[in-house]
Write an enzyme that holds these catalytic residues in place. Structure first.
Site, short mmCIF file in Angstrom:
data_model
loop_
_atom_site.label_atom_id
_atom_site.label_comp_id
_atom_site.label_asym_id
_atom_site.label_seq_id
_atom_site.Cartn_x
_atom_site.Cartn_y
_atom_site.Cartn_z
N SER A 20 13.20 74.59 -23.80
CA SER A 20 14.61 74.40 -24.17
C SER A 20 14.80 74.62 -25.67
O SER A 20 14.35 75.65 -26.20
CB SER A 20 15.07 73.01 -23.71
N ARG A 65 27.16 63.72 -23.82
CA ARG A 65 25.96 63.67 -22.96
C ARG A 65 26.31 63.90 -21.50
O ARG A 65 25.56 64.58 -20.79
CB ARG A 65 25.25 62.33 -23.11
N ASP A 124 17.79 76.57 -12.95
CA ASP A 124 18.32 76.25 -14.28
C ASP A 124 19.65 76.98 -14.49
O ASP A 124 19.69 78.21 -14.52
CB ASP A 124 17.30 76.70 -15.35
N HIS A 149 17.76 72.66 -15.19
CA HIS A 149 17.12 72.81 -16.50
C HIS A 149 16.13 71.68 -16.78
O HIS A 149 15.04 71.90 -17.31
CB HIS A 149 18.20 72.86 -17.58
N ASP A 150 16.48 70.47 -16.40
CA ASP A 150 15.57 69.34 -16.69
C ASP A 150 14.27 69.44 -15.91
O ASP A 150 13.34 68.67 -16.15
CB ASP A 150 16.27 68.01 -16.39
#
Ligand SMILES: CC(=O)SCCNC(=O)CCNC(=O)[C@H](O)C(C)(C)COP(=O)(O)OP(=O)(O)OC[C@H]1O[C@@H](n2cnc3c(N)ncnc32)[C@H](O)[C@@H]1OP(=O)(O)O
Ligand SMILES: N[C@@H](CCO)C(=O)O
Length: 357
Positions: free
Chosen positions: A153, A222, A309, A337-338
């Protein structure tokens, strides 16, 4: 360690103080402090050094269990450490908090040379500036060449910058769930996150009073970000339209949780500075474009992505893999993505190809 407060226990952090760091966009940043941690022992020939580049809300503590002050879940528990894929009994692992961050390294929340917090005075730094601080750290540690530079990332951007800017100092590169240049989609979501922070009434250009309760603006940022870090498949399968006993949608409650967690441990000013560094990221800038820049890389490389992702889609890694002449390694994961943080077995196996090659 709870929320982010100046002077938090430094724990096992070390510090490198630099009198000044020249900045890509002009001028220099005076009195820069870089917080870093190391694990293992540097070999006499310096040949076993590995640099791990943390992602947006990570920090230098890449080994050890995640916790309120150490969010590096997954990597710290299963990927890096004694006997793990990145074995600190064999490798000398270095991880530094990024310039502009808020976990020990100079950033908008730390004190400037005049003794006042930098706040909105903190300059716009680039990935190149961030790597420049890490080069100074490598020099101070006596590391001329990294056996491997690892990054996912935002960390993947610094890893790629190292391999392009200083090819002779990077033996191998692990580039994961990242891209060679910021995309319109990433800039769009990151500027929206910044807007959420700026409308927070306590935001006065990063000078908000940290004795206030955590920034709601950062919490909203967030939530927006976390929607991009996961996959629609996961949200639909895991939460659907379920409403909890407290009356909240389960997915909203989950996002509230991550919002509160980050707002309690991260600095809103750093969030703006770091997402702006990602917005301006382009490895090809001043180098004749991405492919011309990547032609400078001499490191053995593994380029990997997460198949679900939606923030750094596999096509972004495919471009880098093609330019480096290596296959794209796609990690199947429902986590979006995580997945680069959660799928540590798959990530570890790919990293192992570089560390044993
Ligand atoms: C080298 C590097 O790059 S290091 C990278 C540095 N960055 C980080 O470490 C990132 C910081 N952390 C994160 O981004 C995320 O927390 C991740 C990716 C690590 C989390 O991934 P996962 O393990 O899948 O956890 P998940 O997203 O499911 O969240 C689980 C949490 O949500 C909570 N939760 C789940 N459902 C709900 C709900 N309906 N309501 C409230 N909370 C909920 C769980 O109780 C759990 O709580 P915890 O945070 O106290 O453990
Ligand atoms: N969710 C991770 C990765 C973001 O790219 C973080 O918060 O650092």
């Amino acid at each position: 360690m709870g929320g982010w407060v100046e002077g938090d226990p430094v724990g096992d952090r070390l510090f490198l103080d630099l009198p000044a760091v020249p900045l890509e966009r002009g001028g220099e940043l005076a009195d820069v402090r870089a917080a870093y941690e190391t694990w293992g022992t540097l070999a006499a020939d310096g040949g076993n050094a590995v640099l791990v580049e943390h992602a947006l809300t990570g920090d230098s503590h890449v080994v050890g269990p995640a916790g309120p002050g150490h969010p590096t879940a997954g990597w710290g528990e299963r990927l890096v450490g004694p006997g793990r894929p990145l074995d600190t009994d064999r490798w000398f692992v270095v991880c530094a908090n990024v310039l502009g961050g808020c976990q020990g390294t100079t950033g908008p929340g730390t004190l400037g040379p005049d003794g006042a917090r930098w706040g909105s005075r903190f300059p716009e730094v680039t990935v190149g500036d961030q790597v420049r601080v890490e080069v100074a750290l490598a020099d101070a540690l006596g590391i001329d060449r990294w056996a491997c530079v690892v990054g996912g990332s935002m960390g993947g951007m610094r890893a790629l910058e190292w391999a392009v800017a200083l090819p002779q100092r990077v033996g191998s590169l692990f580039f994961l769930a990242s891209g060679a240049a910021a995309s319109g989609d990433q800039i769009g979501t990151q500027t929206t996150q910044q807007a959420a922070i700026r409308v927070d009434p306590r935001w006065r250009g990063g000078d908000y009073d940290r004795s206030d309760p955590p920034s709601d603006g950062l919490g909203v940022a967030r939530r927006i970000a976390h929607l991009t870090y996961r996959s629609a498949l996961e949200f639909d399968a895991r939460f659907g339209s379920h409403v909890q006993e407290d009356g909240r949608f389960a997915v909203a409650s989950y996002l509230d949780h991550h919002a509160d967690k980050l707002a309690g441990r991260f600095d809103a000013g750093s969030y703006v500075v770091l997402t702006e560094a990602m917005n301006s990221w382009d490895v090809g800038r001043g180098r004749g474009g991405v492919e011309a820049a990547l032609a400078r890389v001499t490191a053995r490389a593994v380029v990997a992505g997460i198949d679900s992702d939606r923030l750094y889609p596999p096509a972004l890694q495919q471009r880098v893999a093609a330019a480096l002449g290596v296959p794209l390694r796609l990690i199947p994961s429902p986590y979006g993505h995580d997945g680069f943080l959660v799928e540590t077995a798959a990530v570890g196996a790919l990293l192992g190809e570089l560390l044993t090659g």
